[in-house]
Design a protein around this motif. Sequence first.
Motif, PDB file in Angstrom:
ATOM      1  N   GLN A  61       0.817  -1.218   0.000  1.00 33.55           N
ATOM      2  CA  GLN A  61       0.000   0.000   0.000  1.00 33.55           C
ATOM      3  C   GLN A  61       0.849   1.265   0.000  1.00 33.55           C
ATOM      4  O   GLN A  61       0.357   2.335  -0.337  1.00 33.55           O
ATOM      5  N   ILE A  62       2.114   1.148   0.386  1.00 34.59           N
ATOM      6  CA  ILE A  62       3.001   2.311   0.341  1.00 34.59           C
ATOM      7  C   ILE A  62       4.121   2.100  -0.673  1.00 34.59           C
ATOM      8  O   ILE A  62       5.172   2.724  -0.602  1.00 34.59           O
ATOM      9  N   GLY A  63       3.908   1.186  -1.610  1.00 34.88           N
ATOM     10  CA  GLY A  63       4.839   1.022  -2.705  1.00 34.88           C
ATOM     11  C   GLY A  63       5.989   0.068  -2.469  1.00 34.88           C
ATOM     12  O   GLY A  63       6.968   0.086  -3.199  1.00 34.88           O
ATOM     13  N   ILE A  64       5.883  -0.797  -1.465  1.00 35.10           N
ATOM     14  CA  ILE A  64       6.934  -1.767  -1.156  1.00 35.10           C
ATOM     15  C   ILE A  64       6.362  -3.159  -1.390  1.00 35.10           C
ATOM     16  O   ILE A  64       5.438  -3.580  -0.696  1.00 35.10           O
ATOM     17  N   GLY A  65       6.897  -3.887  -2.338  1.00 38.47           N
ATOM     18  CA  GLY A  65       6.358  -5.190  -2.711  1.00 38.47           C
ATOM     19  C   GLY A  65       6.828  -6.326  -1.827  1.00 38.47           C
ATOM     20  O   GLY A  65       7.179  -7.391  -2.316  1.00 38.47           O
ATOM     21  N   ARG A  66       6.831  -6.115  -0.529  1.00 36.61           N
ATOM     22  CA  ARG A  66       7.258  -7.138   0.428  1.00 36.61           C
ATOM     23  C   ARG A  66       6.095  -7.480   1.355  1.00 36.61           C
ATOM     24  O   ARG A  66       5.165  -6.698   1.538  1.00 36.61           O
ATOM     25  N   ALA A  67       6.149  -8.667   1.944  1.00 34.55           N
ATOM     26  CA  ALA A  67       5.081  -9.143   2.822  1.00 34.55           C
ATOM     27  C   ALA A  67       5.328  -8.655   4.243  1.00 34.55           C
ATOM     28  O   ALA A  67       6.067  -9.266   5.005  1.00 34.55           O
ATOM     29  N   ALA A  68       4.727  -7.550   4.573  1.00 31.04           N
ATOM     30  CA  ALA A  68       4.778  -7.001   5.932  1.00 31.04           C
ATOM     31  C   ALA A  68       3.502  -6.208   6.146  1.00 31.04           C
ATOM     32  O   ALA A  68       3.102  -5.430   5.272  1.00 31.04           O
ATOM     33  N   ALA A  69       2.846  -6.416   7.277  1.00 25.58           N
ATOM     34  CA  ALA A  69       1.586  -5.726   7.548  1.00 25.58           C
ATOM     35  C   ALA A  69       1.438  -5.501   9.042  1.00 25.58           C
ATOM     36  O   ALA A  69       0.813  -6.293   9.739  1.00 25.58           O
ATOM     37  N   PRO A  70       1.996  -4.424   9.572  1.00 27.62           N
ATOM     38  CA  PRO A  70       1.827  -4.142  10.994  1.00 27.62           C
ATOM     39  C   PRO A  70       0.412  -3.643  11.295  1.00 27.62           C
ATOM     40  O   PRO A  70      -0.290  -3.171  10.402  1.00 27.62           O
ATOM     41  N   PHE A  71       0.035  -3.773  12.528  1.00 26.41           N
ATOM     42  CA  PHE A  71      -1.264  -3.276  12.967  1.00 26.41           C
ATOM     43  C   PHE A  71      -1.079  -2.587  14.310  1.00 26.41           C
ATOM     44  O   PHE A  71      -0.100  -2.830  15.016  1.00 26.41           O
ATOM     45  N   ALA A  72      -2.009  -1.714  14.650  1.00 26.15           N
ATOM     46  CA  ALA A  72      -1.977  -1.019  15.933  1.00 26.15           C
ATOM     47  C   ALA A  72      -3.397  -0.952  16.465  1.00 26.15           C
ATOM     48  O   ALA A  72      -4.323  -0.590  15.752  1.00 26.15           O
ATOM     49  N   ASP A  73      -3.557  -1.305  17.712  1.00 33.97           N
ATOM     50  CA  ASP A  73      -4.844  -1.278  18.384  1.00 33.97           C
ATOM     51  C   ASP A  73      -5.026   0.078  19.059  1.00 33.97           C
ATOM     52  O   ASP A  73      -4.059   0.697  19.494  1.00 33.97           O
ATOM     53  N   THR A  74      -6.263   0.540  19.155  1.00 32.95           N
ATOM     54  CA  THR A  74      -6.535   1.806  19.838  1.00 32.95           C
ATOM     55  C   THR A  74      -6.611   1.628  21.346  1.00 32.95           C
ATOM     56  O   THR A  74      -6.714   2.586  22.081  1.00 32.95           O
ATOM     57  N   GLY A  75      -6.585   0.390  21.804  1.00 34.80           N
ATOM     58  CA  GLY A  75      -6.723   0.130  23.232  1.00 34.80           C
ATOM     59  C   GLY A  75      -8.104  -0.363  23.594  1.00 34.80           C
ATOM     60  O   GLY A  75      -8.358  -0.765  24.715  1.00 34.80           O
ATOM     61  N   ASN A  76      -9.012  -0.369  22.634  1.00 35.22           N
ATOM     62  CA  ASN A  76     -10.400  -0.760  22.921  1.00 35.22           C
ATOM     63  C   ASN A  76     -10.697  -2.225  22.665  1.00 35.22           C
ATOM     64  O   ASN A  76     -11.721  -2.730  23.076  1.00 35.22           O
ATOM     65  N   THR A  77      -9.805  -2.942  21.968  1.00 36.91           N
ATOM     66  CA  THR A  77     -10.130  -4.306  21.584  1.00 36.91           C
ATOM     67  C   THR A  77      -9.325  -5.357  22.328  1.00 36.91           C
ATOM     68  O   THR A  77      -9.603  -6.547  22.197  1.00 36.91           O
ATOM     69  N   GLY A  78      -8.308  -4.965  23.040  1.00 32.02           N
ATOM     70  CA  GLY A  78      -7.479  -5.922  23.750  1.00 32.02           C
ATOM     71  C   GLY A  78      -6.349  -6.490  22.917  1.00 32.02           C
ATOM     72  O   GLY A  78      -5.521  -7.246  23.390  1.00 32.02           O
ATOM     73  N   ALA A  79      -6.279  -6.123  21.627  1.00 31.06           N
ATOM     74  CA  ALA A  79      -5.186  -6.585  20.768  1.00 31.06           C
ATOM     75  C   ALA A  79      -3.920  -5.804  21.096  1.00 31.06           C
ATOM     76  O   ALA A  79      -3.964  -4.762  21.721  1.00 31.06           O
ATOM     77  N   ARG A  80      -2.797  -6.331  20.658  1.00 30.16           N
ATOM     78  CA  ARG A  80      -1.526  -5.667  20.885  1.00 30.16           C
ATOM     79  C   ARG A  80      -0.963  -5.142  19.578  1.00 30.16           C
ATOM     80  O   ARG A  80      -1.295  -5.631  18.507  1.00 30.16           O
ATOM     81  N   ARG A  81      -0.047  -4.176  19.687  1.00 29.48           N
ATOM     82  CA  ARG A  81       0.674  -3.686  18.509  1.00 29.48           C
ATOM     83  C   ARG A  81       1.642  -4.795  18.094  1.00 29.48           C
ATOM     84  O   ARG A  81       2.290  -5.405  18.916  1.00 29.48           O
ATOM     85  N   GLY A  82       1.711  -5.041  16.793  1.00 29.01           N
ATOM     86  CA  GLY A  82       2.617  -6.077  16.328  1.00 29.01           C
ATOM     87  C   GLY A  82       2.661  -6.140  14.828  1.00 29.01           C
ATOM     88  O   GLY A  82       2.135  -5.276  14.156  1.00 29.01           O
ATOM     89  N   GLU A  83       3.300  -7.166  14.307  1.00 33.63           N
ATOM     90  CA  GLU A  83       3.392  -7.359  12.877  1.00 33.63           C
ATOM     91  C   GLU A  83       2.918  -8.755  12.522  1.00 33.63           C
ATOM     92  O   GLU A  83       3.013  -9.660  13.318  1.00 33.63           O
ATOM     93  N   VAL A  84       2.469  -8.880  11.308  1.00 34.75           N
ATOM     94  CA  VAL A  84       2.080 -10.194  10.784  1.00 34.75           C
ATOM     95  C   VAL A  84       2.985 -10.487   9.604  1.00 34.75           C
ATOM     96  O   VAL A  84       3.255  -9.655   8.802  1.00 34.75           O
TER      97      VAL A  84
END
Length: 84
Positions: A61-84
């Motif tokens: 999505q930012i022009g890099i053809g590699r498999a990386a997709a980090p995510f960030a939680d707002t604190g409301n769902t119990g998920a953690r910041r990390g990468e997949v």
Amino acid sequence: MDARDRRRQYGAPLLAEVARPFELPAEREGAEHVVEKLFSSMERIRRVHPFAKGMGLAAPQIGIGRAAAPFADTGNTGARRGEV
């Protein structure tokens, strides 16, 4: 050219390609660099658009053809910041 200049939109050829995975641990430095660019882009996006449940961004999505997709939680769902 920084990530803001390389954003991809629906229909962009890069988004239709299979993203190339990183060979870890050999490409660790490159993977860390890509993930840092992704988090930096996510921070800029978050400043103008607050996401209620968090957000994620894939490298193509930012022009890099590699498999990386980090995510960030707002604190409301119990998920953690990390990468997949």
